[in-house]
Design a protein around this motif. Sequence first.
Motif, short mmCIF file in Angstrom:
data_model
loop_
_atom_site.label_atom_id
_atom_site.label_comp_id
_atom_site.label_asym_id
_atom_site.label_seq_id
_atom_site.Cartn_x
_atom_site.Cartn_y
_atom_site.Cartn_z
N PHE A 65 44.69 13.29 -28.71
CA PHE A 65 43.28 13.02 -28.48
C PHE A 65 42.68 12.21 -29.64
CE2 PHE A 65 42.72 16.12 -25.06
CZ PHE A 65 43.75 17.00 -25.29
N TYR A 95 38.76 11.99 -30.98
CA TYR A 95 37.38 12.42 -30.87
C TYR A 95 36.52 11.55 -31.79
CZ TYR A 95 38.15 16.74 -28.21
OH TYR A 95 38.45 17.66 -27.23
N GLN A 144 32.62 11.36 -33.74
CA GLN A 144 31.45 12.13 -34.17
C GLN A 144 30.39 11.17 -34.68
OE1 GLN A 144 32.16 14.93 -37.43
NE2 GLN A 144 30.78 16.41 -36.48
N GLU A 185 25.62 14.51 -34.59
CA GLU A 185 26.06 15.02 -33.30
C GLU A 185 27.39 15.74 -33.42
OE1 GLU A 185 24.06 11.26 -30.88
OE2 GLU A 185 25.96 12.12 -30.21
N GLY A 186 27.75 16.43 -32.36
CA GLY A 186 29.04 17.10 -32.30
C GLY A 186 30.15 16.13 -31.93
N LEU A 187 31.38 16.62 -31.96
CA LEU A 187 32.51 15.79 -31.59
C LEU A 187 32.50 15.51 -30.09
CD1 LEU A 187 33.45 17.23 -34.30
CD2 LEU A 187 35.76 16.75 -33.50
N LEU A 203 34.90 13.73 -26.97
CA LEU A 203 36.20 13.16 -26.63
C LEU A 203 36.04 11.68 -26.36
CD1 LEU A 203 39.20 13.64 -26.00
CD2 LEU A 203 38.52 13.93 -23.61
N LYS A 235 42.27 10.16 -24.43
CA LYS A 235 43.40 11.06 -24.58
C LYS A 235 44.62 10.47 -23.89
CE LYS A 235 42.35 13.83 -20.47
NZ LYS A 235 41.96 15.17 -19.96
N PHE A 250 38.26 11.16 -35.24
CA PHE A 250 39.26 12.19 -35.52
C PHE A 250 40.40 12.12 -34.51
CE2 PHE A 250 37.07 14.77 -38.65
CZ PHE A 250 35.73 14.51 -38.41
N LYS A 272 44.85 25.75 -30.15
CA LYS A 272 44.50 25.48 -31.55
C LYS A 272 44.66 23.99 -31.82
CE LYS A 272 45.95 29.90 -33.50
NZ LYS A 272 46.81 30.57 -34.49
N TYR A 273 43.55 23.30 -31.81
CA TYR A 273 43.59 21.89 -32.13
C TYR A 273 43.87 21.70 -33.61
CZ TYR A 273 41.79 19.91 -27.75
OH TYR A 273 41.62 19.48 -26.48
N PHE A 306 43.38 18.87 -36.33
CA PHE A 306 42.61 17.64 -36.52
C PHE A 306 43.06 16.92 -37.78
CE2 PHE A 306 39.12 17.61 -33.48
CZ PHE A 306 39.10 18.92 -33.02
N GLY A 307 42.96 15.62 -37.74
CA GLY A 307 43.07 14.84 -38.96
C GLY A 307 41.79 14.98 -39.77
N THR A 308 41.77 14.39 -40.93
CA THR A 308 40.61 14.52 -41.81
C THR A 308 39.46 13.61 -41.40
OG1 THR A 308 41.59 12.90 -43.30
CG2 THR A 308 41.97 15.22 -43.82
N TYR A 315 35.16 26.61 -34.93
CA TYR A 315 35.84 25.85 -35.95
C TYR A 315 34.97 25.78 -37.20
CZ TYR A 315 39.00 23.91 -32.36
OH TYR A 315 39.92 23.75 -31.37
N GLY A 348 38.53 17.50 -41.43
CA GLY A 348 38.50 17.74 -40.00
C GLY A 348 38.22 19.21 -39.71
N PHE A 352 32.47 20.03 -27.52
CA PHE A 352 31.92 20.53 -28.78
C PHE A 352 30.40 20.52 -28.80
CE2 PHE A 352 35.43 21.12 -31.75
CZ PHE A 352 36.47 20.55 -31.04
N GLY A 353 29.83 21.50 -29.49
CA GLY A 353 28.42 21.51 -29.79
C GLY A 353 28.13 20.68 -31.04
N PRO A 354 26.85 20.55 -31.41
CA PRO A 354 26.47 19.72 -32.56
C PRO A 354 26.76 20.38 -33.90
CG PRO A 354 24.54 20.73 -31.61
CD PRO A 354 25.67 21.09 -30.71
#
Lengths: 112, 114
Positions: A34, A36, A38, A42-44, A46, A49, A89, A99-100, A102-104, B35, B42, B105-107
């Motif tokens: 995936f 994502y 941001q 705001e939130g992440l 998608l 994918k 991301f 369990k995702y 994630f990269g940094t 998370y 991340g 995801f939420g904010p």
Amino acid sequence: GNSVTQMEGPVTLSEEAFLTINCTYTATGYPSLFWYVQYPGEGLQLLLKATKADDKGSNKGFEATYRKETTSFHLEKGSVQVSDSAVYFCAYPSSGTYKYIFGTGTRLKVLA
Amino acid sequence: GAGVSQSPRYKVAKRGQDVALRCDPISGHVSLFWYQQALGQGPEFLTYFQNEAQLDKSGLPSDRFFAERPEGSVSTLKIQRTQQEDSAVYLCASSPLTIHNEQFFGPGTRLTVL
């Protein structure tokens, strides 16, 4: 172990430039992959994918191809816009679970 | 339709205070995740619910962290006796399926512990 490595940012580009953000992963098997995004405050969300090897995900002009030989999923866009400025991301579900990993994140800044 | 919402968006706590962070998932979503996202990093998995059952809490960093989802919808992440290292953005995500794919995801809630 499971991990995602992304190119470090920030990446600063002029509008209409070509974008590549590298992502490589270490995983057992061939998980879905995936990207994502941001946006500020705001939130992440998608972005795109790919669920199996050689699949190409695409959305909003962005593309990424699942390369199992190189365990990579690089994000590309032919012509970026100021509105693409965000943090990107790369991620995958660990061992096929929820369990995702994630990269940094890679911050992209596009200048007009 | 409405996405995942979180409240408060920002929380400042003095060290030692207890805090409670709320997540309202997308209606009907079976799975809910928390998370923790440290600055410049991340998100890292904390815990997972399937309906009201907490199936995995392996990512919770200490026993000061506690999460619940008593009716299988709204979830609360509670942090007791907050420490400065708890400062982070706490993200909630939900998914409609038990076999997971996309997470919504939420904010996030930005927690700052002074």
